[in-house]
Write an enzyme that holds these catalytic residues in place. Structure first.
Site, mmCIF file in Angstrom:
data_model
loop_
_atom_site.group_PDB
_atom_site.id
_atom_site.type_symbol
_atom_site.label_atom_id
_atom_site.label_comp_id
_atom_site.label_asym_id
_atom_site.label_seq_id
_atom_site.Cartn_x
_atom_site.Cartn_y
_atom_site.Cartn_z
ATOM 1 N N LYS A 128 -10.362 -0.592 10.501
ATOM 2 C CA LYS A 128 -10.495 -1.830 9.720
ATOM 3 C C LYS A 128 -10.793 -3.015 10.637
ATOM 4 C CE LYS A 128 -7.269 -0.122 6.265
ATOM 5 N NZ LYS A 128 -8.027 0.273 5.076
ATOM 6 N N GLN A 181 -4.482 -5.045 6.965
ATOM 7 C CA GLN A 181 -5.467 -5.973 6.400
ATOM 8 C C GLN A 181 -5.435 -7.342 7.071
ATOM 9 O OE1 GLN A 181 -7.826 -5.263 4.253
ATOM 10 N NE2 GLN A 181 -7.150 -3.199 3.762
ATOM 11 N N HIS A 222 0.867 -1.179 0.000
ATOM 12 C CA HIS A 222 0.000 0.000 0.000
ATOM 13 C C HIS A 222 0.910 1.237 0.000
ATOM 14 C CE1 HIS A 222 -2.768 2.968 1.836
ATOM 15 N NE2 HIS A 222 -3.758 2.158 1.536
ATOM 16 N N ASP A 269 3.157 -4.198 7.996
ATOM 17 C CA ASP A 269 1.914 -3.444 7.838
ATOM 18 C C ASP A 269 0.774 -4.445 7.989
ATOM 19 O OD1 ASP A 269 -0.404 -2.366 6.827
ATOM 20 O OD2 ASP A 269 0.506 -1.541 5.018
ATOM 21 N N CYS A 287 -4.894 2.461 -3.538
ATOM 22 C CA CYS A 287 -3.667 3.002 -2.934
ATOM 23 C C CYS A 287 -2.503 2.029 -3.110
ATOM 24 C CB CYS A 287 -3.848 3.336 -1.460
ATOM 25 S SG CYS A 287 -4.986 4.684 -1.197
HETATM 26 N N1 PLP Z 1 -1.811 -0.609 4.612
HETATM 27 C C1 PLP Z 1 -2.758 -1.360 4.048
HETATM 28 C C2 PLP Z 1 -2.414 -2.743 3.589
HETATM 29 C C3 PLP Z 1 -4.043 -0.856 3.887
HETATM 30 O O1 PLP Z 1 -5.003 -1.607 3.328
HETATM 31 C C4 PLP Z 1 -4.323 0.453 4.351
HETATM 32 C C5 PLP Z 1 -5.662 1.047 4.152
HETATM 33 O O2 PLP Z 1 -6.355 0.727 3.209
HETATM 34 C C6 PLP Z 1 -3.307 1.186 4.943
HETATM 35 C C7 PLP Z 1 -2.052 0.623 5.056
HETATM 36 C C8 PLP Z 1 -3.530 2.567 5.448
HETATM 37 O O3 PLP Z 1 -4.388 2.559 6.533
HETATM 38 P P1 PLP Z 1 -4.927 3.919 7.147
HETATM 39 O O4 PLP Z 1 -5.486 4.718 6.008
HETATM 40 O O5 PLP Z 1 -5.973 3.479 8.119
HETATM 41 O O6 PLP Z 1 -3.776 4.599 7.805
#
Ligand code: PLP
Length: 414
Positions: free
Chosen positions: A234, A211, A131, A208, A372
């Site tokens: 999430k 998900q 992401h 990260d 993203c």
């Molecule tokens: N990393 C992953 C794999 C994601 O799916 C997301 C959000 O879609 C993020 C990071 C970013 O999360 P946030 O926007 O809650 O900071």
């Protein structure tokens, strides 16, 4: 594993849905079919009540007052931290830093750890399926320090090339940062093996987990990572709150990131001393209600059991994969053998954005776009995909509604 999961008592999904007031909504006259939990999950009433109960009865600023409300707010806030510690099986609450979300957690590490540790020519290894939140902070840290970003390739299924990963962990590698689960493709990465390989070489690791935490139990000590990041929204909790887990020895050696109240012990114009962990990384008034809501979300998920959640979601994923594969012209993007509960796809002749609009008219919420993860789209040579992502409150019937609507959309536009 699959047999073990099958043996668990199944979730009572119809009853669970009653815990989520929003799922009873109609959209454009049709029952809401919410298949966008990967972007943000819905909240159970228990979370909403925990937050409004806090505002109605306990609100005051934390850590600062001797009066009753401040102590109650502090107890609730720190109680939530302990719930997060247990949820991740971290060794201590000193390792649990409250942040705004995954994005802020990774930026904190990139700026505090990265800027103080990285030198010109040092290398950071990430994968192709990250992401943007796990790409851009490292690009910024590289610009600031002269470090270099290395990208581990993926194959056409969306699986990370493990041999390439191992070969990229060299003497100049200082950090390996990767998703636990890809938001664009659903791939589950073998994080334990990836962390072990990095640790053997003395390389710091960040995962990260945005998900992953809604779908499977995570034990940071078993994984062995130095950092693990996730977002409350999430995980059926509020927006604006998230968590950075940092191994205590690593966090303790990092300089503060933001300065201000709460992160200090003493301030004078001749010098300032910093607070202990984790407060050193929590400058200013935190999102108290958000943390309490996150704690309530963790209680809720625990009450269902992540093993049972994983079992149901695997059934949903298998069912959706079968049903969607039968839609004429539909191609699934991301076919890794180990996947979490989302399906990215394209339909021949139909732009994903048009598809999203047509489905919305039928009350179906899916996500369309680059998710993203623009490098993933570039890899598959696609401008965008449509993505249906599932949570434990979704049903097979909702997948049937989606599949039927996709067939109609293809007939209309394809
Ligand atoms: N990393 C992953 C794999 C994601 O799916 C997301 C959000 O879609 C993020 C990071 C970013 O999360 P946030 O926007 O809650 O900071």
């Amino acid at each position: 594993m699959a047999a073990e999961l099958q043996a668990l008592a199944p979730l009572d999904v119809a009853r669970i849905r009653e815990d989520f007031p929003i799922l009873a909504r109609a959209i454009r006259g049709k029952p809401l079919v919410y298949l966008d939990s990967g972007a943000s999950a819905q909240r159970p009433k228990a979370v909403i009540d925990a937050m409004s109960g806090y505002y109605e009865r306990h609100h005051a600023n934390v850590h600062r007052g001797v009066h009753t409300l401040s102590q109650e707010a502090t107890d609730l806030f720190e109680g939530a931290r302990e719930k997060v510690r247990r949820f991740l099986n971290a060794a201590s609450t000193r390792e649990i830093v409250f942040v705004r979300g995954t994005t802020e957690a990774i930026n904190l590490v990139a700026q505090s750890w990265g800027r103080s540790r990285l030198k010109p020519g040092d290398e950071i290894v990430i994968t192709w399926l990250e992401h943007h939140a796990n790409i851009v902070p490292w690009q910024m840290a590289c610009e600031q320090t002269g470090a270099v970003l290395k990208i581990v390739p993926i194959d056409r299924r969306g699986v990370v090339d493990h041999e390439a990963y191992l070969s990229m962990l060299g003497p100049r590698t200082k950090l390996a940062a990767f998703s636990h689960v890809s938001n664009a493709l659903g791939t589950v990465l073998p994080v334990r093996e990836m962390v072990a390989a990095a640790r053997e070489r003395g390389i710091v690791t960040l995962i990260d987990g945005a998900q992953a935490v809604p779908h499977q139990a995570v034990d940071v000590r078993e994984i062995g990572c130095d950092f693990y990041a996730f977002s409350g929204h999430k995980l059926f909790g509020p927006t604006g709150i998230g968590v950075l887990y940092g191994r205590e020895a690593v966090l303790a050696a990092m300089p503060p990131w933001q300065g201000g109240g709460d992160m200090i012990l003493t301030v004078s114009f001749s010098g300032t001393t910093y607070n202990e962990l984790p407060y050193r990384f929590e400058a200013g008034t935190p999102d108290i209600a958000g943390a309490i809501g996150l704690g309530a979300a963790i209680d809720y998920v625990d009450s269902l059991g992540l093993e049972r959640i994983a079992a149901w979601e695997h059934e949903l994923l298998d069912y959706a994969t079968r049903r969607l594969s039968a839609v004429p012209g539909l191609e699934i993007v991301g076919t890794a053998p180990d996947k979490a509960s989302l399906v990215s796809f394209t339909i021949e002749g139909v732009h994903p954005h048009d598809l999203g609009t047509i489905l919305d008219a039928e009350g179906i919420a899916i996500r369309t776009g680059h998710h993203c993860a623009m490098p993933v789209m570039e890899f598959f040579d696609l401008p965008a995909t449509a993505r249906a992502s599932f949570a434990f409150y979704n049903t097979r019937e909702e997948i049937d509604v989606l599949a039927a609507a996709l067939v109609r959309a293809r007939e209309m536009l394809g």
